[in-house]
Design a protein around this motif. Structure first.
Motif, mmCIF file in Angstrom:
data_model
loop_
_atom_site.group_PDB
_atom_site.id
_atom_site.type_symbol
_atom_site.label_atom_id
_atom_site.label_comp_id
_atom_site.label_asym_id
_atom_site.label_seq_id
_atom_site.Cartn_x
_atom_site.Cartn_y
_atom_site.Cartn_z
ATOM 1 N N LEU A 75 0.658 -1.332 0.214
ATOM 2 C CA LEU A 75 -0.137 0.047 -0.189
ATOM 3 C C LEU A 75 0.991 1.357 -0.042
ATOM 4 C CD1 LEU A 75 -3.093 -0.993 2.208
ATOM 5 C CD2 LEU A 75 -2.698 -1.387 -0.174
ATOM 6 N N ALA A 76 2.008 1.364 0.696
ATOM 7 C CA ALA A 76 2.683 2.529 0.666
ATOM 8 C C ALA A 76 3.313 2.718 -0.297
ATOM 9 C CB ALA A 76 3.878 2.383 1.770
ATOM 10 N N PRO A 77 3.810 1.873 -1.332
ATOM 11 C CA PRO A 77 4.286 2.201 -2.525
ATOM 12 C C PRO A 77 3.223 2.655 -3.599
ATOM 13 C CG PRO A 77 5.249 0.132 -2.102
ATOM 14 C CD PRO A 77 4.354 0.301 -0.928
ATOM 15 N N LEU A 78 2.057 2.331 -3.208
ATOM 16 C CA LEU A 78 1.020 2.957 -4.201
ATOM 17 C C LEU A 78 0.331 4.150 -3.549
ATOM 18 C CD1 LEU A 78 -0.827 -0.706 -4.798
ATOM 19 C CD2 LEU A 78 0.270 0.667 -6.346
ATOM 20 N N GLY A 79 0.682 4.631 -2.396
ATOM 21 C CA GLY A 79 0.286 5.858 -2.004
ATOM 22 C C GLY A 79 -0.675 5.798 -0.846
ATOM 23 N N LEU A 80 -0.931 4.686 -0.255
ATOM 24 C CA LEU A 80 -1.914 4.480 0.432
ATOM 25 C C LEU A 80 -1.473 4.046 2.029
ATOM 26 C CD1 LEU A 80 -4.510 2.112 -1.298
ATOM 27 C CD2 LEU A 80 -4.345 4.727 -1.077
ATOM 28 N N GLY A 81 -2.019 3.757 3.058
ATOM 29 C CA GLY A 81 -1.503 3.989 4.376
ATOM 30 C C GLY A 81 -2.250 2.850 5.464
ATOM 31 N N ALA A 82 -1.914 2.977 6.549
ATOM 32 C CA ALA A 82 -2.692 2.273 7.711
ATOM 33 C C ALA A 82 -3.988 2.481 7.755
ATOM 34 C CB ALA A 82 -1.747 2.581 9.145
ATOM 35 N N ALA A 83 -4.615 3.547 7.446
ATOM 36 C CA ALA A 83 -5.908 3.904 7.492
ATOM 37 C C ALA A 83 -6.644 3.016 6.623
ATOM 38 C CB ALA A 83 -6.288 5.463 7.460
ATOM 39 N N ASN A 84 -6.095 2.389 5.592
ATOM 40 C CA ASN A 84 -6.679 1.564 4.671
ATOM 41 C C ASN A 84 -6.800 0.238 5.237
ATOM 42 O OD1 ASN A 84 -4.878 3.783 2.636
ATOM 43 N ND2 ASN A 84 -7.218 3.401 2.235
ATOM 44 N N GLY B 121 4.468 0.543 -15.769
ATOM 45 C CA GLY B 121 5.459 1.654 -15.741
ATOM 46 C C GLY B 121 5.641 2.010 -14.223
ATOM 47 N N ARG B 122 4.404 1.644 -13.267
ATOM 48 C CA ARG B 122 4.248 2.260 -11.922
ATOM 49 C C ARG B 122 4.154 1.103 -10.867
ATOM 50 N NH1 ARG B 122 -0.089 5.823 -14.446
ATOM 51 N NH2 ARG B 122 0.500 7.982 -13.733
ATOM 52 N N SER B 123 3.857 0.011 -11.453
ATOM 53 C CA SER B 123 3.635 -1.040 -10.304
ATOM 54 C C SER B 123 4.913 -1.442 -9.591
ATOM 55 C CB SER B 123 3.177 -2.176 -11.161
ATOM 56 O OG SER B 123 2.724 -3.455 -10.206
ATOM 57 N N PRO B 124 4.613 -1.943 -8.194
ATOM 58 C CA PRO B 124 5.519 -2.352 -7.375
ATOM 59 C C PRO B 124 5.983 -3.922 -7.800
ATOM 60 C CG PRO B 124 3.408 -2.317 -6.106
ATOM 61 C CD PRO B 124 3.168 -1.495 -7.475
ATOM 62 N N LEU B 125 4.977 -4.393 -8.576
ATOM 63 C CA LEU B 125 5.398 -5.847 -9.144
ATOM 64 C C LEU B 125 6.359 -5.729 -10.368
ATOM 65 C CD1 LEU B 125 1.566 -7.200 -8.775
ATOM 66 C CD2 LEU B 125 3.692 -7.491 -7.414
ATOM 67 N N SER B 126 6.825 -6.789 -10.492
ATOM 68 C CA SER B 126 7.784 -7.094 -11.567
ATOM 69 C C SER B 126 6.893 -7.473 -12.792
ATOM 70 C CB SER B 126 8.827 -8.145 -11.453
ATOM 71 O OG SER B 126 8.065 -9.617 -11.393
#
Length: 464
Positions: free
Chosen positions: A207-216, A281-286
């Motif tokens: 979530l952090a790499p996608l711009g989200l956080g603990a509240a999610n 181009g954005r994904s935290p996955l390969s």
């Protein structure tokens, strides 16, 4: 039509409605929608009104820009209006994130999708069914592990032990059968593998790499930051539950269910995060992991041509594949669709148990040219009739054809000669008993007769 013209048209429609009318209030609130969203906003507002909704949020992202967001109603009954930032519980859409988190571990070389999960979580192999030792990560994520799916309230605090006391529905890998408990097993195995509780791991590594956080993922934090209430019932007769209370209501406060349905997100957060997750181009996955996530090879037998990837369904389409998932917790409802190659994502969230499916169909038709799905008619009753043996029940379930109707008898479920109503395709419900969920007849081979009968409480193979 220019954006200003669209605004005037929507404001004109709104002016015809009384200010106490949900539809009119919704149209006024979203009067600034761009022209090409006009029909979508109209459908959204009308459906919210017709379902006597409390609150709802719609978000659409196309390309690299910010999402378009429309909102309706209140975050809680008679409370603050839903805003672009209001978070809703999104239920089983969480499974997409859980699958992506597993693939992060694959990218890091920590696990193999086709390895046995019991290597990490030996409790999985310690139950009554020795076949569970062979269950793989891929099978859990694709719902082909054969695991049953009892409710958290049935399993209790020692849920993993209690789950192991139930035999598998099928040999692992043999048949698609939805199991939220299977995703709970994935979460427990990830926590064991990394030595970190699942919510923290999900936040830190996905979530952090996608711009989200603990509240999610943390209900208490989501509540403090303005999450919507869930509601049972409709209109002024609805009863509100905070996102902390609804967890206690639906699962007995079973936090181990988080990998299956614990995410809490605004519609804008959801569509942006999913766009970025599936964008190479954005994904935290390969690229390899992303290919695994979206490679839908397993037929669900729920709708013609529908297949399942890892935490995501794929519907047939004459154009690019349309991916998606739904979420339902009883007091929240959510739908997500996306087309990776177009960087297109849409989500419709509601804080009642009623999904806004007409709105979703309008989105797909207006923006993707996808015709609304039309459920197939019921076939001859003889195709479904027969006796189905379910392992856990220890007895058989019978389906009798009487004229053009089907009658179900399942003593272990307390059902005797009850009528099944057709719900589209091969799906049925017990007349007058919506709390029992649906029953789906599975046709796996060339035989004209159903091979299996799948319900929430059992999966039975046809024996005669």
């Amino acid at each position: 039509m220019a954006a200003g013209g669209a605004r005037e048209a929507i404001e004109g429609e709104a002016g015809l409605a009384d200010r106490g009318d949900r539809r009119g209030e919704c149209l006024r609130r979203n009067a600034g929608a761009p022209a090409h969203f006009k029909k979508i906003v109209a459908a959204f507002c009308a459906e919210h009104h017709n379902l006597e909704g409390i609150g709802a949020s719609l978000a659409i992202v196309e390309g690299d820009g910010p999402p378009f967001v429309a909102t309706a109603g209140s975050a809680c009954l008679s409370g603050q209006e839903v805003t672009e930032a209001t978070r809703f519980r999104v239920g089983s859409i969480t499974k997409l994130w859980t699958a992506a988190l597993v693939l992060r571990q694959v990218d890091a070389g920590r696990l193999d999708l086709d390895a046995e999960v019991a290597r990490v979580l030996p409790e999985l192999a310690a139950g009554v069914d020795e076949r569970a030792a062979a269950i793989t990560w891929r099978q859990l994520l694709a719902h082909t592990a054969g695991l049953p799916d009892p409710s958290p309230l049935e399993l209790g605090t020692e849920w993993l032990t209690a789950l192991g006391e139930r035999p598998l529905w099928r040999e692992p890998g043999a048949l698609w059968s939805y199991s939220s408990d299977g995703y709970a097993v994935v979460g427990a195995a990830l926590a064991r593998l990394r030595g970190v509780e699942f919510p923290r791991l999900l936040v830190d590594e996905l979530l952090a790499p996608l711009g989200l956080g603990a509240a999610n993922v943390e209900p208490e934090l989501a509540l403090r930051t303005g999450a919507a209430c869930g509601h049972l019932g409709r209109g002024t007769g609805a009863r509100a539950f905070s996102v902390v209370e609804d967890l206690a209501l639906g699962t007995g406060d079973a936090r181990w269910t988080a990998p299956a349905g614990g995410a809490i997100a605004s519609a804008a957060e959801l569509v942006t995060a999913v766009r970025d997750l599936v964008d190479p181009g954005r994904s935290p996955l390969s690229p390899t992991a992303l290919g695994e996530l979206l490679s839908a090879e397993v037929p669900t037998f729920e709708r013609p041509g529908e297949r399942y990837g890892l935490g995501v369904r794929v519907r047939p389409s004459s154009g690019p594949a349309i991916y998606g998932h739904s979420g339902a917790t009883g007091d929240f409802a959510a739908d997500l669709v996306f087309v990776p190659e177009r960087k297109f994502v849409a989500a419709v969230l509601s804080n009642t148990g009623d999904p806004l499916r007409v709105t979703l169909a309008t989105v797909l038709q207006e923006l993707l040219g996808a015709a609304p799905e039309r459920a197939a008619a019921m076939g001859p009753a003889s195709r479904y009739a027969g006796t189905y043996r379910a392992a856990r029940l220890g007895e058989e379930v019978s389906i009798a054809a009487q004229g053009g109707e089907l009658r179900l008898t399942a003593p272990a479920l307390g059902l005797a000669d009850v009528r099944l109503e057709h719900a589209g395709d091969a799906r049925f419900v017990v007349a007058g008993r919506p709390e029992l969920g649906g029953f789906t007849f599975v046709f796996t081979g060339a035989d004209a007769h159903a091979s299996d009968l799948r319900g929430h409480a059992f999966v039975g193979a046809r024996v005669e």
